[in-house]
Design a protein around this motif. Structure first.
Motif: not given
Length: 187
Positions: A116-141
């Motif tokens: 479960v800890k491993q699952v949550n770690k992967y989940g957090e990494e995915a959230k960070v990746a999604v936030r990075n996509v958001r940041r890149d999009a906002v920078d582009k805008f």
């Protein structure tokens, strides 16, 4: 505006890829039940080339906790067995001369909590990746605003839309993680 829609679609596509990658990663986490996805990352040396197990054998679930690997060429039995032993799945294969059986033991409470800890770690990494996509999009805008391709109001609307997209993606990640947690904790 076409430019804005293209940038939004690119961001949405990247976020969907992050979620798909997370789901793919979760198939390799064994939850006490037989799941052929556990073998996806294992490569077997066969005829001088590395191949995934499912390319040289059929994999079936014979019972809830037993996987049966039946190679199309019997000479592949030993290399498959060797690759499984060398992998990090932590299960000893049983070779009967025609096929390989992998029996998944019941998980202990402690092991379930680790998974479960491993699952949550992967989940957090995915959230960070999604936030990075958001940041890149906002920078582009913001760059578009700077070059006067879009107005200040367009920029604000884009930021709101990309935030909504991010929130939806994070909700999806949370639901995927919860489902995997439930699967792991179910005895």
């Amino acid at each position: 505006m076409v430019i804005i829609m293209e940038a939004m679609n690119v961001a949405k596509e990247k976020m969907e890829k992050v979620i798909a990658g997370l789901e793919r990663e979760f198939t390799s986490i064994r939850a006490g039940r037989a799941n052929p996805g556990v073998l996806d990352k294992i490569q077997v040396e066969h005829y001088g080339a590395l191949s995934p197990i499912n390319a040289i054998a059929s994999i079936s679930v014979s019972e809830a906790r037993i996987l049966v690997i039946s190679p199309w060429d019997s000479s592949a039995l030993k290399p498959i067995e060797k690759a499984i032993l060398a992998s990090d799945i932590g299960i000893n294969p049983n070779n009967d001369g025609k096929s390989i059986r992998i029996v998944f033991p019941q998980l202990t409470e402690e092991r379930r909590k680790e998974l479960v800890k491993q699952v949550n770690k992967y989940g957090e990494e995915a959230k960070v990746a999604v936030r990075n996509v958001r940041r890149d999009a906002v920078d582009k805008f913001k760059a578009m605003k700077k070059t006067s391709e879009i107005t200040e109001d367009d920029l604000k609307d884009c930021e709101k839309d990309i935030q909504k997209l991010t929130d939806k993606s994070i909700e999806k990640i949370d639901s995927v993680c919860k489902a995997k947690e439930k699967e792991i904790m179910t005895v």
